[in-house]
Design a protein around this motif. Sequence first.
Motif, PDB file in Angstrom:
ATOM      1  N   VAL A 143      29.726  39.431  42.981  1.00  0.00           N
ATOM      2  CA  VAL A 143      30.532  40.637  42.783  1.00  0.00           C
ATOM      3  C   VAL A 143      31.464  40.788  43.979  1.00  0.00           C
ATOM      4  O   VAL A 143      31.010  40.952  45.114  1.00  0.00           O
ATOM      5  CB  VAL A 143      29.656  41.890  42.631  1.00  0.00           C
ATOM      6  CG1 VAL A 143      30.524  43.133  42.431  1.00  0.00           C
ATOM      7  CG2 VAL A 143      28.683  41.730  41.461  1.00  0.00           C
ATOM      8  N   LEU A 144      32.770  40.689  43.746  1.00  0.00           N
ATOM      9  CA  LEU A 144      33.777  40.817  44.789  1.00  0.00           C
ATOM     10  C   LEU A 144      34.441  42.176  44.662  1.00  0.00           C
ATOM     11  O   LEU A 144      35.088  42.476  43.646  1.00  0.00           O
ATOM     12  CB  LEU A 144      34.815  39.696  44.679  1.00  0.00           C
ATOM     13  CG  LEU A 144      34.275  38.268  44.810  1.00  0.00           C
ATOM     14  CD1 LEU A 144      35.385  37.251  44.566  1.00  0.00           C
ATOM     15  CD2 LEU A 144      33.637  38.048  46.177  1.00  0.00           C
ATOM     16  N   MET A 145      34.274  42.992  45.704  1.00  0.00           N
ATOM     17  CA  MET A 145      34.843  44.334  45.704  1.00  0.00           C
ATOM     18  C   MET A 145      35.968  44.401  46.719  1.00  0.00           C
ATOM     19  O   MET A 145      36.015  43.604  47.668  1.00  0.00           O
ATOM     20  CB  MET A 145      33.755  45.351  46.046  1.00  0.00           C
ATOM     21  CG  MET A 145      32.538  45.282  45.139  1.00  0.00           C
ATOM     22  SD  MET A 145      31.216  46.406  45.663  1.00  0.00           S
ATOM     23  CE  MET A 145      32.042  47.972  45.401  1.00  0.00           C
ATOM     24  N   GLY A 146      36.877  45.350  46.528  1.00  0.00           N
ATOM     25  CA  GLY A 146      37.949  45.525  47.496  1.00  0.00           C
ATOM     26  C   GLY A 146      39.185  46.118  46.868  1.00  0.00           C
ATOM     27  O   GLY A 146      39.311  46.166  45.634  1.00  0.00           O
ATOM     28  N   PRO A 147      40.126  46.551  47.686  1.00  0.00           N
ATOM     29  CA  PRO A 147      41.340  47.184  47.164  1.00  0.00           C
ATOM     30  C   PRO A 147      42.248  46.172  46.477  1.00  0.00           C
ATOM     31  O   PRO A 147      42.073  44.950  46.601  1.00  0.00           O
ATOM     32  CB  PRO A 147      42.000  47.754  48.418  1.00  0.00           C
ATOM     33  CG  PRO A 147      41.521  46.877  49.520  1.00  0.00           C
ATOM     34  CD  PRO A 147      40.118  46.497  49.162  1.00  0.00           C
ATOM     35  N   ASN A 148      43.226  46.686  45.760  1.00  0.00           N
ATOM     36  CA  ASN A 148      44.219  45.806  45.132  1.00  0.00           C
ATOM     37  C   ASN A 148      44.897  44.957  46.194  1.00  0.00           C
ATOM     38  O   ASN A 148      45.255  45.454  47.265  1.00  0.00           O
ATOM     39  CB  ASN A 148      45.274  46.630  44.393  1.00  0.00           C
ATOM     40  CG  ASN A 148      44.724  47.256  43.116  1.00  0.00           C
ATOM     41  OD1 ASN A 148      43.947  46.632  42.416  1.00  0.00           O
ATOM     42  ND2 ASN A 148      45.121  48.491  42.850  1.00  0.00           N
ATOM     43  N   GLY A 149      45.084  43.672  45.880  1.00  0.00           N
ATOM     44  CA  GLY A 149      45.789  42.785  46.791  1.00  0.00           C
ATOM     45  C   GLY A 149      44.945  42.230  47.912  1.00  0.00           C
ATOM     46  O   GLY A 149      45.484  41.601  48.825  1.00  0.00           O
ATOM     47  N   CYS A 150      43.613  42.385  47.848  1.00  0.00           N
ATOM     48  CA  CYS A 150      42.778  41.873  48.940  1.00  0.00           C
ATOM     49  C   CYS A 150      42.458  40.398  48.773  1.00  0.00           C
ATOM     50  O   CYS A 150      41.968  39.758  49.715  1.00  0.00           O
ATOM     51  CB  CYS A 150      41.490  42.686  49.053  1.00  0.00           C
ATOM     52  SG  CYS A 150      40.341  42.433  47.687  1.00  0.00           S
ATOM     53  N   GLY A 151      42.698  39.825  47.584  1.00  0.00           N
ATOM     54  CA  GLY A 151      42.442  38.410  47.367  1.00  0.00           C
ATOM     55  C   GLY A 151      41.301  38.115  46.413  1.00  0.00           C
ATOM     56  O   GLY A 151      41.006  36.949  46.146  1.00  0.00           O
ATOM     57  N   LYS A 152      40.652  39.131  45.887  1.00  0.00           N
ATOM     58  CA  LYS A 152      39.471  38.900  45.042  1.00  0.00           C
ATOM     59  C   LYS A 152      39.812  38.193  43.723  1.00  0.00           C
ATOM     60  O   LYS A 152      39.058  37.320  43.269  1.00  0.00           O
ATOM     61  CB  LYS A 152      38.739  40.217  44.777  1.00  0.00           C
ATOM     62  CG  LYS A 152      39.563  41.298  44.119  1.00  0.00           C
ATOM     63  CD  LYS A 152      38.804  42.621  44.074  1.00  0.00           C
ATOM     64  CE  LYS A 152      39.606  43.678  43.322  1.00  0.00           C
ATOM     65  NZ  LYS A 152      40.906  43.967  43.998  1.00  0.00           N
ATOM     66  N   THR A 153      40.955  38.533  43.110  1.00  0.00           N
ATOM     67  CA  THR A 153      41.343  37.857  41.872  1.00  0.00           C
ATOM     68  C   THR A 153      41.666  36.393  42.126  1.00  0.00           C
ATOM     69  O   THR A 153      41.307  35.517  41.334  1.00  0.00           O
ATOM     70  CB  THR A 153      42.553  38.556  41.232  1.00  0.00           C
ATOM     71  OG1 THR A 153      42.157  39.859  40.798  1.00  0.00           O
ATOM     72  CG2 THR A 153      43.088  37.776  40.044  1.00  0.00           C
ATOM     73  N   HIS A 154      42.332  36.120  43.248  1.00  0.00           N
ATOM     74  CA  HIS A 154      42.651  34.733  43.592  1.00  0.00           C
ATOM     75  C   HIS A 154      41.371  33.919  43.757  1.00  0.00           C
ATOM     76  O   HIS A 154      41.265  32.812  43.224  1.00  0.00           O
ATOM     77  CB  HIS A 154      43.475  34.696  44.881  1.00  0.00           C
ATOM     78  CG  HIS A 154      44.082  33.354  45.161  1.00  0.00           C
ATOM     79  ND1 HIS A 154      45.413  33.198  45.483  1.00  0.00           N
ATOM     80  CD2 HIS A 154      43.542  32.102  45.163  1.00  0.00           C
ATOM     81  CE1 HIS A 154      45.659  31.906  45.681  1.00  0.00           C
ATOM     82  NE2 HIS A 154      44.530  31.222  45.501  1.00  0.00           N
ATOM     83  N   LEU A 155      40.395  34.454  44.459  1.00  0.00           N
ATOM     84  CA  LEU A 155      39.133  33.734  44.662  1.00  0.00           C
ATOM     85  C   LEU A 155      38.389  33.547  43.339  1.00  0.00           C
ATOM     86  O   LEU A 155      37.816  32.477  43.094  1.00  0.00           O
ATOM     87  CB  LEU A 155      38.259  34.484  45.659  1.00  0.00           C
ATOM     88  CG  LEU A 155      38.745  34.466  47.112  1.00  0.00           C
ATOM     89  CD1 LEU A 155      37.872  35.373  47.977  1.00  0.00           C
ATOM     90  CD2 LEU A 155      38.729  33.038  47.674  1.00  0.00           C
ATOM     91  N   ALA A 156      38.402  34.562  42.490  1.00  0.00           N
ATOM     92  CA  ALA A 156      37.732  34.441  41.196  1.00  0.00           C
ATOM     93  C   ALA A 156      38.398  33.375  40.328  1.00  0.00           C
ATOM     94  O   ALA A 156      37.719  32.559  39.695  1.00  0.00           O
ATOM     95  CB  ALA A 156      37.743  35.795  40.480  1.00  0.00           C
ATOM     96  N   ALA A 157      39.748  33.363  40.318  1.00  0.00           N
ATOM     97  CA  ALA A 157      40.464  32.334  39.558  1.00  0.00           C
ATOM     98  C   ALA A 157      40.246  30.961  40.153  1.00  0.00           C
ATOM     99  O   ALA A 157      40.151  29.959  39.424  1.00  0.00           O
ATOM    100  CB  ALA A 157      41.954  32.662  39.526  1.00  0.00           C
ATOM    101  N   ALA A 158      40.142  30.875  41.485  1.00  0.00           N
ATOM    102  CA  ALA A 158      39.888  29.590  42.141  1.00  0.00           C
ATOM    103  C   ALA A 158      38.527  29.033  41.721  1.00  0.00           C
ATOM    104  O   ALA A 158      38.366  27.822  41.543  1.00  0.00           O
ATOM    105  CB  ALA A 158      39.949  29.755  43.658  1.00  0.00           C
ATOM    106  N   ILE A 159      37.542  29.907  41.559  1.00  0.00           N
ATOM    107  CA  ILE A 159      36.220  29.474  41.072  1.00  0.00           C
ATOM    108  C   ILE A 159      36.353  28.872  39.679  1.00  0.00           C
ATOM    109  O   ILE A 159      35.823  27.793  39.396  1.00  0.00           O
ATOM    110  CB  ILE A 159      35.238  30.666  41.063  1.00  0.00           C
ATOM    111  CG1 ILE A 159      34.919  31.101  42.490  1.00  0.00           C
ATOM    112  CG2 ILE A 159      33.954  30.302  40.317  1.00  0.00           C
ATOM    113  CD1 ILE A 159      34.109  32.391  42.581  1.00  0.00           C
ATOM    114  N   ALA A 160      37.076  29.576  38.796  1.00  0.00           N
ATOM    115  CA  ALA A 160      37.263  29.082  37.431  1.00  0.00           C
ATOM    116  C   ALA A 160      37.995  27.743  37.425  1.00  0.00           C
ATOM    117  O   ALA A 160      37.583  26.793  36.749  1.00  0.00           O
ATOM    118  CB  ALA A 160      38.035  30.107  36.608  1.00  0.00           C
ATOM    119  N   ASN A 161      39.067  27.635  38.191  1.00  0.00           N
ATOM    120  CA  ASN A 161      39.846  26.398  38.211  1.00  0.00           C
ATOM    121  C   ASN A 161      39.060  25.235  38.802  1.00  0.00           C
ATOM    122  O   ASN A 161      39.212  24.086  38.373  1.00  0.00           O
ATOM    123  CB  ASN A 161      41.144  26.618  38.988  1.00  0.00           C
ATOM    124  CG  ASN A 161      42.151  27.447  38.207  1.00  0.00           C
ATOM    125  OD1 ASN A 161      42.360  27.201  37.031  1.00  0.00           O
ATOM    126  ND2 ASN A 161      42.735  28.439  38.846  1.00  0.00           N
TER     127      ASN A 161
END
Length: 435
Positions: free
Chosen positions: A285-303
């Motif tokens: 579970v990655l928490m944090g404000p918008n633009g902190c990088g959590k979506t990038h890390l989640a997509a990197a896991i998928a890729n």
Amino acid sequence: MSEKLPQECPLCKGAGFVYPLLPSGHPDFGRVVPCQCTKEELAEESLSRLQRYSNLGPLSRLTFDNLNPKGRTSDPRGQQRFAQAYEGAKAFAEDPQGWLVFCGVTGCGKTHLAAAIANHCILKGRPALFIVVPDLLDHLRATFSPQSEISYDELFDQVRNAPILILDDLGTQTSTPWAKEKLYQIINHRYNTRLPTVITTNTPLEELDERLHTRLADADLSKVYLVEKREPEEYIGDLGLELLGKMDFQNFEKRLNLPLEKQRILEDAYKLARRFAEAPEGWLVLMGPNGCGKTHLAAAIANHQLREGKPAFFVVVPDFLDHLRSTFSPDSKVTYDELFERVKKAPLLILDDFGEQSSTPWAQEKLYQVINYRYNARLPTVITTCFSLGEIETRISSRMVDPRISIVFNIDVPDFRGDFTPSERRKPHRGRRMG
């Protein structure tokens, strides 16, 4: 204009039978036989009767003649798989023995294969019953109505003992205990009696009810063809997220302009996501404000998983709920159950922007069902959210923070967009999107 009268058969003069010209010692001497016109009428009547019995309706147009032996895909591997299924279908249609199971994604041609088998059998004078599984269950339920023209037992026995049965779209039905039991009774009976059966499904066999799985996969009776599989790349971007395919660990920026403490937070989040990508287990579970990088890390896991040839399903939660709602439209190309089950049971699921959805009771219930299923099944899951745990529904947040299954990490860094100067903000920056 006068109506044209039918021509009288010159042999039988309308009687419908003739005496064949045979020598007096022949065993058939003096026996009447149908004339050619009567034979043709009987054949047409028999064909019409078989077509009515088949339940094919408009699918009567689907034959082997108008089916591409290589299928609809341009992928050579997919064409090879379809060609094998095509040959298997033609062999079964010529000599219906045992079971034939076609697995594959929606629209790959498995229903055409099944209908072509039924149509070929009908032309050969063999009765074949074609029925879509959800429709079958609806018809069975309808027999309990006082207005029903057929009894439950009559319909159930007709399907269970059909000389050749084609069950289309197994796995898309509502999985109630009653529905499961009725399907099991039909399939188990045909399994025990070895009645010729064709089954199509877009659900992997291992995800079907265990009792069905063991019978469909029995190599002594059944031939299973993977018509077209869902390649791992299709799991990401299924809900319109093609741009996420460019986000990986290599282009995740460390943001050296941040204070050292914030850089360490990003570094720890990066390492945590990288370890999860290498061996997905439990929840992250990655928490944090918008633009902190959590979506990038989640997509990197998928890729990372996709490049390893392993499936991953990336879902933006508000979009997922919109897609679920759209399945109720008559124009939808995917059923509600199909989409919901794919997300719920994905081998690796990334739920992005959790909490941003509208908090209607329906939305809350759907998300709880997904979360609860994956929690009980211990399926690898990544969740990103801008919300605190106290702002998320308790029955969901309690599962997200369970230390036996989940790691929660707060990426407490500012929005990366603040790194740009005013002039830079007007220019597109590739590889800088982080959450």
